[in-house]
Every structure is written in structure tokens, then in C-alpha cells.
Design a protein around this motif. Structure first.
Motif, mmCIF file in Angstrom:
data_model
loop_
_atom_site.group_PDB
_atom_site.id
_atom_site.type_symbol
_atom_site.label_atom_id
_atom_site.label_comp_id
_atom_site.label_asym_id
_atom_site.label_seq_id
_atom_site.Cartn_x
_atom_site.Cartn_y
_atom_site.Cartn_z
ATOM 1 N N TRP A 24 -7.932 -7.581 -7.597
ATOM 2 C CA TRP A 24 -7.854 -7.761 -6.140
ATOM 3 C C TRP A 24 -9.073 -7.068 -5.531
ATOM 4 N N ASP A 58 -2.174 -0.868 -5.120
ATOM 5 C CA ASP A 58 -3.200 -0.647 -4.095
ATOM 6 C C ASP A 58 -3.952 0.650 -4.420
ATOM 7 N N ILE A 59 -4.817 1.090 -3.523
ATOM 8 C CA ILE A 59 -5.779 2.164 -3.822
ATOM 9 C C ILE A 59 -5.214 3.467 -4.392
ATOM 10 N N TRP A 105 -6.844 -13.936 0.527
ATOM 11 C CA TRP A 105 -5.721 -13.738 1.453
ATOM 12 C C TRP A 105 -6.340 -13.460 2.824
ATOM 13 N N HIS A 148 3.073 -8.087 1.354
ATOM 14 C CA HIS A 148 2.232 -6.880 1.371
ATOM 15 C C HIS A 148 2.373 -6.198 2.726
ATOM 16 N N ARG A 181 -10.862 -10.559 -0.125
ATOM 17 C CA ARG A 181 -10.644 -10.577 1.321
ATOM 18 C C ARG A 181 -11.759 -11.366 1.998
ATOM 19 N N TRP A 229 0.885 -1.162 0.000
ATOM 20 C CA TRP A 229 0.000 0.000 0.000
ATOM 21 C C TRP A 229 0.924 1.213 0.000
ATOM 22 N N ASP A 267 -11.144 -5.984 -2.293
ATOM 23 C CA ASP A 267 -10.952 -5.735 -0.860
ATOM 24 C C ASP A 267 -12.222 -5.095 -0.287
ATOM 25 N N MET A 268 -12.294 -4.911 1.001
ATOM 26 C CA MET A 268 -13.371 -4.188 1.686
ATOM 27 C C MET A 268 -14.753 -4.748 1.311
ATOM 28 N N TRP A 276 -12.797 4.535 1.486
ATOM 29 C CA TRP A 276 -11.658 5.418 1.152
ATOM 30 C C TRP A 276 -12.075 6.719 0.465
ATOM 31 N N ILE A 307 -6.101 -3.245 -7.347
ATOM 32 C CA ILE A 307 -7.186 -3.388 -6.381
ATOM 33 C C ILE A 307 -8.460 -2.787 -6.963
ATOM 34 N N ASP A 336 -5.872 -8.258 7.068
ATOM 35 C CA ASP A 336 -4.902 -7.382 7.720
ATOM 36 C C ASP A 336 -4.295 -8.041 8.952
ATOM 37 N N PHE A 351 1.021 -7.275 7.663
ATOM 38 C CA PHE A 351 0.485 -6.056 7.045
ATOM 39 C C PHE A 351 0.707 -4.844 7.945
HETATM 40 C C1 GLC Z 1 -7.311 -2.903 3.547
HETATM 41 C C2 GLC Z 1 -6.704 -4.157 2.945
HETATM 42 C C3 GLC Z 1 -5.233 -3.940 2.702
HETATM 43 C C4 GLC Z 1 -5.043 -2.741 1.794
HETATM 44 C C5 GLC Z 1 -5.706 -1.503 2.401
HETATM 45 C C6 GLC Z 1 -5.690 -0.324 1.450
HETATM 46 O O1 GLC Z 1 -6.807 -2.684 4.805
HETATM 47 O O2 GLC Z 1 -6.944 -5.287 3.739
HETATM 48 O O3 GLC Z 1 -4.662 -5.086 2.138
HETATM 49 O O4 GLC Z 1 -3.701 -2.490 1.604
HETATM 50 O O5 GLC Z 1 -7.066 -1.795 2.702
HETATM 51 O O6 GLC Z 1 -6.335 -0.623 0.260
#
Ligand code: GLC
Length: 798
Positions: free
Chosen positions: A418, A310-311, A489, A550, A476, A282, A420-421, A384, A347, A492, A525
Motif C-alpha cells: 500500500w 498502517d504506519i 483508493w 478503513h 493514493r 490506522w 501512501d503520501m 510521519w 503500508i 482521505d 476515513f
Molecule cells: C494518510 C492516508 C491514510 C492513512 C494515514 C496514516 O492520511 O491517506 O489512509 O491511514 O495516512 O498512514
């Protein structure tokens, strides 16, 4: 979950024999038993008089139709003795006895051993909730239940099934507060915290006396509660939906898992690059940073197959966009990486920024594919990008819309997605007002299925964009069936020794629950890793199904090269070992896709009747033949390794260890992870060093043959195919079945092949090395071989 006030439904009347089993009246409801096949029954109880035939999207098949099509034995007989108030249903494997008045049942195998039986009232309800109880022996063990913390044997604890963004106190706080301040379950970073991101209401019940295993799967997506704390029973409750339970006869864990994955689907054959080493972080990378990171791995001779974004690659966290300043020419970046054998994964979170004028938001609104509230407004959470709308994945049109967005996104050359969330995580806002399928259904009905449905839509899109390629999605959260679409995976985790240990039972718990493609963030993480922790972590993780480094934003670097030369050497060796073992690992995946057998498996899976392994969660098997015993404490140079009875070989030096089924002291200096091979195995390996799997087809495969210590036949398998397309599934492969036969002083290795071959195949030879015995012919034989059978013999000093 509510404990008291439940009403028990008793008294079965009006029993009818149906085409598939039995149907009876249970007070104001109906009770049904369906014989799916001789070793697999389903119970259902209606609500409001009606049965819900598709309670979730968990099933990959319609079981009765599929069983009929497969021509399996579904015959049964029913004996009804109304005077005695008893009913018996018998198949060729099971006997079900039901007491009609009390509505109590026992289900046994033909030899009388128990599969499952009711304990007290068989079924109770309270408003939306329902609850059941099952008898259990005091020492019986429980395995599975998906992604759970703590020991692999779940007995003695209770668990919630509610997909949770663990580190967010808004999401996990309720569960933490249920326990007093010093209890490990009050701490969301402890190795006992519950619940986690994935919920799978399926478990294996091992009878302590016989060692036999039976299985239970409840097809219900609502919030669930499993209580295994009582000495003589289990209690299971769900907060809504109907009662639908599948009973698996076993008696082997492998039988149970094969049937469970027949119902809910198996891991798809992944592209081979998904088994390579993954580097993720990240971090606010620029295009140039990503290219530099790739070069750095190449310069330092660290094999790597993918880099992950990542984001921060997005424009203001808007999904399906790019930050154009940081990434001015994505296509050029991807092309350059690809020419160096590196693929890119990005992601994609479910949350769509609530932002009129942003194309994805506008089109979602226009098509009415966002989740709504009871009043019909678009549900808003906080992720986010701030205010966030959520795609209504319970709705097929929404899944298609999402799939198309993914298709467009990957068209530039992104290799995988990927997710997530996707619990779904809604930040500071309660998820409960979020309703599904255009506002028709409560949040609770779909909460646990959200990630699975998201992956379903994503996979559809990827298939559209790349119809000839296997897909790769990492998720996730998840629920039964997630394995059909995505790897998981373990979310966190913390850069801590106890979390390094935790990945062992957590992964084996997931793989016993049908999800085999799993791995934890290498190095941890959250929080900073230390050189020693990182070294030990990568050694272990290189020998797990999914290996991705990661770490969270704002922490120290955690790259394979970030901790100095010594750790770099250790990391490189670990990653190279993974690539050396690639043909073995890949073949283990092939097996998994065919019979559900796990890749990272607890010893109990293969040594079910060995009592010593029931609570062993400090080591595991990778595939059927390798035994891995990671180091998860600092300052250790030796550990005890339990070896089931037989001969095992130390991978690193080839030394044989005879075991009567006991713990052996094994050296484990910082650069060594204890790794053993089972006698009689043929371990196929790549002889050459590679920098990634990209475009690689070996000319030579080295076969390490481990001499059996006693007479008998031993089987191993190698599959070679293009590693990328589905053509392997329709025969474009070379599968070699090895049989090692020991008879006195002679060891014979035979190979039989099947499959039509594939255009990229270029293997010309096997290099066969016999390990563990001295052969008169010499221990190494190089054999011309391009996919045909062979037989060779070694004469050894007996
Ligand atoms: C969440 C994910 C993590 C990622 C982060 C930002 O915490 O589990 O893997 O890096 O969000 O996207």
C-alpha cells in the motif's frame, strides 16, 4: 495559472510530408502531426526547436511502432494548397484541415462531425507555460480528467492537475485560498474541492447535438489547468514541458477509452483475493490484536480476504522495518492468518527517515538515489518519521533499489503493498526544492508522476520476489499509466453522507480515465461514522471494484461488527453478496484488462445516446450487466432509479421492470440497496458461502439467466482460472461465452468455451436458473459441466 501576457505562435511555413504525417515550421518552433492510426492523431510542438519524444512515462508502448506491428491502417493523404494557405490531411476515418497563416485547425470524422478544433490562436506560450483553446458547443459535456470531485460531467468548472495531499492545508491551502471563504472550493473537505491526489490530463468531449464522443490526451506531467467554464470553448494550459496531444476520433466512449488504454496501458489482471473484502485501520495493533481481529471476523461469519497494517507496524515509521515489540514473530502471524484464508498488506510510504545508521537511509545515501536540491544536498521534507528523504523515482537505479527493498520486505509472506503520501506529501515543507534524476530536473516535471514511478519500482520488486504471482499495489496518488501497476483508493474522505455520494462520480471519473481498479474508504476515513451511514456505505461499496474498510486513528471502531447486530447483519449480507458475485466481478476485471472497459461505469458509457444519463451521477453500472443505485441520504426507504429503455430485473426479488427510459420508484429499506440486472444477462455466481477467496475453486457455479423480453441475442462471459498466477494470460483458463437467444416462446442458452484449463479447476456443474419467465421444463436445470460447451432450451409462456 497565469491568464494574460501569452504570445501566440502563428504562421506555418515550409510544410513537409513525412513518413508519419506532416512537419512544418511554426515561427521559431516546429509543428508535427503523426498519424498513429486512422482514428488517432498526435500533434506535437517543439520547444527550443527540439521535440521531446518521451515527455512522461505515461505511454505503455511506442505508438507508431506498436501500430505498425499490429498492422493497423495508417494510410493518409495530404493535400497542400499553398496559394489558399490551406492543408488537408485525410485518413480513412478523419479529415484534418489546417489554416497555415493563422495556424487554426479543424479535425472531423469523414461524415463531417467534429472531433476537435482550435478556438482563436491554436497555441500560445509564456516563458515555461503554454496554452491552447478548443471550440465547444454550449451544451457539450466533458467526462474523465481522472480523480475529480463534484459531478461527473466536468462542464462549467475549472480544474487543476497537481497531485495534492488534500487534507493537509500546507499542500491544498493555495487552492483553497484562491476562492472566497464561503465557496465550496475554499473547504478542502467539500465535495467540490480541487485538486486531488491523482492527475490525468485525458478527457472525453461529448457533442450535445450528435451525442458522439471524442478524446484528448495531453502527455505532459507538469502542473495543468483545464477550464471548461466558457460557453464556446475550453482552455487548457500547462506550466512547463512541451505540447503533445493525442486526438481520439470515437465516436463511442468505448472506442476512445480502448485507444487511450492501448496507449497508456491497461489494468493488470489482479489476484482474485484483491477483489475480496479488505479490512484496514490506522491503529496501533499488536500481533495478537491482528490475530484476534481475524478470529472475530471468522466467528461472526464476515468474509474477509485481507487485513492491512498502517504506519504503526513500523519501528518509528522507518519504512521496511517492523516494531519488534508489537510484532515479535511476523512470520508466525502471517502463517496463522494464511491458514485461515487471510493475507496481509502493509503500508510503505516513500519518505525515508533521515536517520544516519538506519540501513535504508544509509544505503540510499550511498547509492545517491534520494532526490536532491539545486545545490546537491539531499532534499528533506517532513512526514510521519520527522525529517524525511525522498527516493528519486525518476531515476531507474532508484526504482530498482526501491524494488529490491520491497522484494525483501514481502519475502516473509506479505501479499501486497500500500503506497501512501506519494503526491509526494512533504508535510510543512514546500516540495518545490526537491529535484529529480540526480538533481537534473525541476520538481514540477516529475511531481505528478511520482506515485506512478514509485509503483513502477515497487512492481518490479514484487515481480522479483514472487515471479510467478500477480502483484497487488494500492496507491493514493497517480498519473496516466498508474493503472498498469496499481489500484487507487480515493484518499482521505470524510464519514459524511455527501462523501458517500462523492465516491460514485469520483470512481466513474477515474474509470473513464483508464483507472478502473478504484474504491473509497468504506465508512469514511476522517470523523466518526454512524450506524446508518456505515450500513449504507458498505452496501454500496461492496458493489465497487475495490472494497476496503478503513478509518483514521483515534476514532470510534468502524469494523463491520462495530455498530450492533442490525448493522452487522446488513454488512455481512453486503459482503456475502460481493462474494456471491465474485465470478461476475472477476470476469468484468478480465474484460477491463483486455479492452479498458470500466468496471464501475457511469451509465453514459453504455447508453451514450440516451440524453437522460449525461448528468446522472447517483447510480452506476458494475460491469456491463448490473445497475447499482446506492442510498446516500439518511432516513430514506425509497429512491428513484433511472432505468434505460428495456427490461430490468430487481436482483433481490427477480421482479421485472419494463422501462421506456424513465425513473422508477424503488423500495430501499435499510437492509436493501437497489440493484438491477439487464435482461438477457447471464450472471455467474458462487453458490457456496466462502470465508475468503483463498484456496477456493468452486465445484458448482450458479448461472442466473435473466429472460430477454424481446427477440434477439444477448452475450455474457465467465472466466475461470487459478486467480493467482499469470498463466491465465497464456491460456491456462476456462472462458465460457454465453449466448442467450430469445425467439418467441423459446429461450436458448448456448455456451462456447476456450482456453487450455488449469490444474486447480474442479468445477463439475452449472446450476442454471431462468429468471423472469416460467419455463415448461422448470426454471432450474443442473447441468454436469467441466468446462465444455452446451446448449439448453426453455419453452416459456410467450
Ligand atoms: C494518510 C492516508 C491514510 C492513512 C494515514 C496514516 O492520511 O491517506 O489512509 O491511514 O495516512 O498512514
Amino acid at each position: 495559472m497565469q491568464e494574460s501576457g501569452f504570445i501566440s505562435l502563428q504562421n506555418l511555413t515550409d510544410v513537409r510530408v513525412t513518413e508519419n504525417g506532416i512537419l512544418a515550421t511554426l515561427q521559431h518552433e516546429q509543428f508535427r502531426v503523426d498519424v498513429i492510426k486512422a482514428s488517432l492523431l498526435r500533434f506535437k510542438i517543439s520547444r527550443g526547436g527540439e521535440f521531446d519524444e518521451t515527455p512522461t512515462h505515461a505511454l505503455a508502448i511506442e505508438p507508431i511502432a506498436a501500430a505498425k506491428a499490429a498492422g493497423v491502417d495508417r494510410a493518409f493523404e495530404v493535400e497542400l494548397n499553398e496559394a489558399a494557405g490551406a492543408l488537408t490531411l485525410t485518413t480513412s476515418e478523419l479529415v484534418l484541415k489546417i489554416q497555415l497563416k493563422q495556424f487554426a485547425f479543424t479535425l472531423s470524422r469523414l461524415d463531417g462531425t467534429a472531433v476537435a478544433s482550435s478556438h482563436g490562436p491554436a497555441y500560445r506560450i509564456l516563458n515555461n507555460d503554454w496554452s491552447i483553446s478548443r471550440s465547444a458547443g454550449a451544451l457539450d459535456a466533458v467526462y474523465g480528467l481522472g480523480e475529480k470531485t463534484g459531478k461527473q460531467n466536468r462542464r462549467g468548472r475549472d480544474f487543476h492537475l497537481w497531485n495534492t495531499d488534500v487534507l493537509n492545508p500546507n499542500a491544498s491551502g493555495e487552492f483553497a485560498q484562491a476562492h472566497a471563504g464561503t465557496h465550496p472550493r475554499s473547504d478542502n473537505t467539500s465535495t467540490e474541492f480541487d485538486p486531488y491526489y491523482v492527475s490525468i490530463p485525458f478527457f472525453h468531449h461529448q457533442d450535445a447535438v450528435t451525442g458522439h464522443v471524442s478524446g484528448s490526451f495531453i502527455d505532459n506531467g507538469y502542473r495543468g489547468y483545464y477550464d471548461f467554464t466558457a460557453e464556446d470553448h475550453f482552455r487548457i494550459a500547462f506550466s512547463g514541458g512541451q505540447y503533445t496531444e493525442y486526438f481520439f476520433a470515437g465516436p463511442s466512449m468505448a472506442d476512445v477509452l480502448r485507444d487511450y488504454t492501448w496507449l497508456t496501458g491497461r489494468t493488470q489482471l489482479p489476484p482474485i483475493w484483491a477483489l475480496g473484502y479488505h479490512q484496514c485501520r490506522w491503529n496501533n495493533y499488536s500481533q495478537q490484536d491482528v490475530l484476534d481481529l481475524a478470529s472475530k471476523h471468522r466467528e461472526l461469519d464476515i468474509p474477509v480476504d485481507t487485513l492491512w497494517l498502517d504506519i504503526d507496524y513500523m519501528d518509528g515509521y522507518r519504512v521496511f522495518t517492523w516494531n519488534k515489540e508489537q510484532f515479535p514473530d511476523v512470520a508466525a502471524m502471517l502463517e496463522q492468518l494464511r491458514s485461515d484464508g487471510i493475507r496481509v498488506i502493509t503500508i510503505i510510504d516513500p519518505g525515508v527517515k533521515f536517520d544516519p545508521g538506519y540501513e535504508v537511509f544509509d544505503s540510499g545515501l550511498e547509492r545517491n538515489v534520494f532526490c536532491l536540491t539545486e545545490g546537491g544536498d539531499v532534499y528533506i521534507g517532513q512526514v510521519w518519521p520527522g525529517n524525511t528523504a525522498f527516493p528519486d523515482f525518476a531515476n531507474a537505479e532508484a526504482r530498482e533499489w526501491w524494488g529490491d527493498l520491497n522484494a525483501r520486505h514481502v519475502e516473509s509472506g506479505i501479499a501486497g503493498i500500500w503506497n501512501d503520501m506519494n503526491e509526494p506529501a512533504t508535510g510543512d515543507i514546500s516540495p518545490l526544492p526537491m529535484r529529480f534524476d540526480r538533481g537534473q530536473f525541476s520538481h514540477e516535471k516529475y511531481h505528478n508522476q511520482y506515485a506512478m514511478l514509485m509503483a513502477m519500482g515497487t512492481e518490479q520488486g514484487l515481480r522479483k520476489a514472487m515471479p510467478n504471482l500477480r502483484t497487488f499495489i494500492l496507491s493514493r496518488a497517480g498519473s496516466p499509466g498508474i493503472q498498469r501497476y496499481a489500484a487507487n483508493w480515493m484518499g482521505d474522505n470524510m464519514s459524511r453522507w455527501d462523501h458517500l455520494w462523492l465516491q460514485i462520480p469520483m470512481a466513474t471519473g477515474l474509470s473513464l480515465s483508464g483507472q478502473s481498479f478504484v474504491g473509497a474508504d468504506i465508512g469514511g476515513f476522517a470523523e466518526n461514522s454512524s450506524p446508518e451511514l456505515f450500513a449504507r456505505w458498505i452496501q454500496a461499496a461492496a458493489l465497487t471494484p475495490f472494497a476496503r474498510n478503513h478509518n483514521a486513528a483515534g476514532l470510534i471502531d468502524q469494523y463491520a461488527f462495530a455498530f450492533g447486530k442490525r448493522v452487522l447483519d446488513i454488512a455481512r449480507t453486503a459482503i456475502k453478496l460481493r462474494y456471491t458475485l465474485m465470478p461476475y466481478l472477476y470476469s468484468a476485471f478480465v474484460r477491463c484488462t483486455e479492452d479498458g472497459s470500466p468496471i464501475q461505469r457511469p451509465l453514459i458509457f453504455d447508453y451514450q445516446y440516451d440524453e437522460a444519463v449525461r448528468d446522472l451521477d447517483t447510480q452506476y453500472l458494475l460491469g456491463e450487466k448490473l445497475l447499482v443505485a446506492p442510498i446516500f441520504e439518511p432516513g430514506i426507504a425509497k429512491r428513484g432509479v433511472y432505468l434505460p429503455a428495456g427490461t430490468w430485473y430487481n436482483w433481490h426479488n427477480g421482479e421485472a421492470v419494463e422501462s421506456a427510459g424513465e425513473t422508477h420508484g424503488v423500495d430501499a429499506p435499510l437492509d436493501t440497496i437497489p440493484l438491477f440486472v439487464k435482461e438477457g444477462s447471464v450472471i455467474p455466481t458462487w453458490s457456496e458461502d466462502v470465508k475468503s477467496t483463498a484456496d477456493y475453486q468452486p465445484v458448482e457455479i450458479a448461472l442466473r439467466v435473466y429472460a430477454p423480453s424481446s427477440d434477439g441475442e444477448y452475450h455474457s462471459m465467465l472466466q475461470e482460472d487459478d486467480g493467482l498466477t499469470d498463466s491465465a494470460l497464456t491460456g491456462a483458463r476456462v472462458r465460457t461465452q454465453f449466448t442467450v437467444t430469445r425467439s418467441g416462446a423459446s429461450i436458448k442458452v448456448t455456451a462456447a468455451t476456450s482456453g487450455a484449463g488449469f490444474p486447480e479447476f474442479r468445477r463439475e456443474r452449472f446450476r442454471i436458473q431462468l429468471i423472469g419467465a416460467v419455463a415448461a421444463e422448470g426454471n432450474e436445470v443442473v447441468l454436469d459441466n467441466s468446462g465444455n460447451g452446451f446448449e439448453i432450451g426453455f419453452s416459456i409462456g410467450a
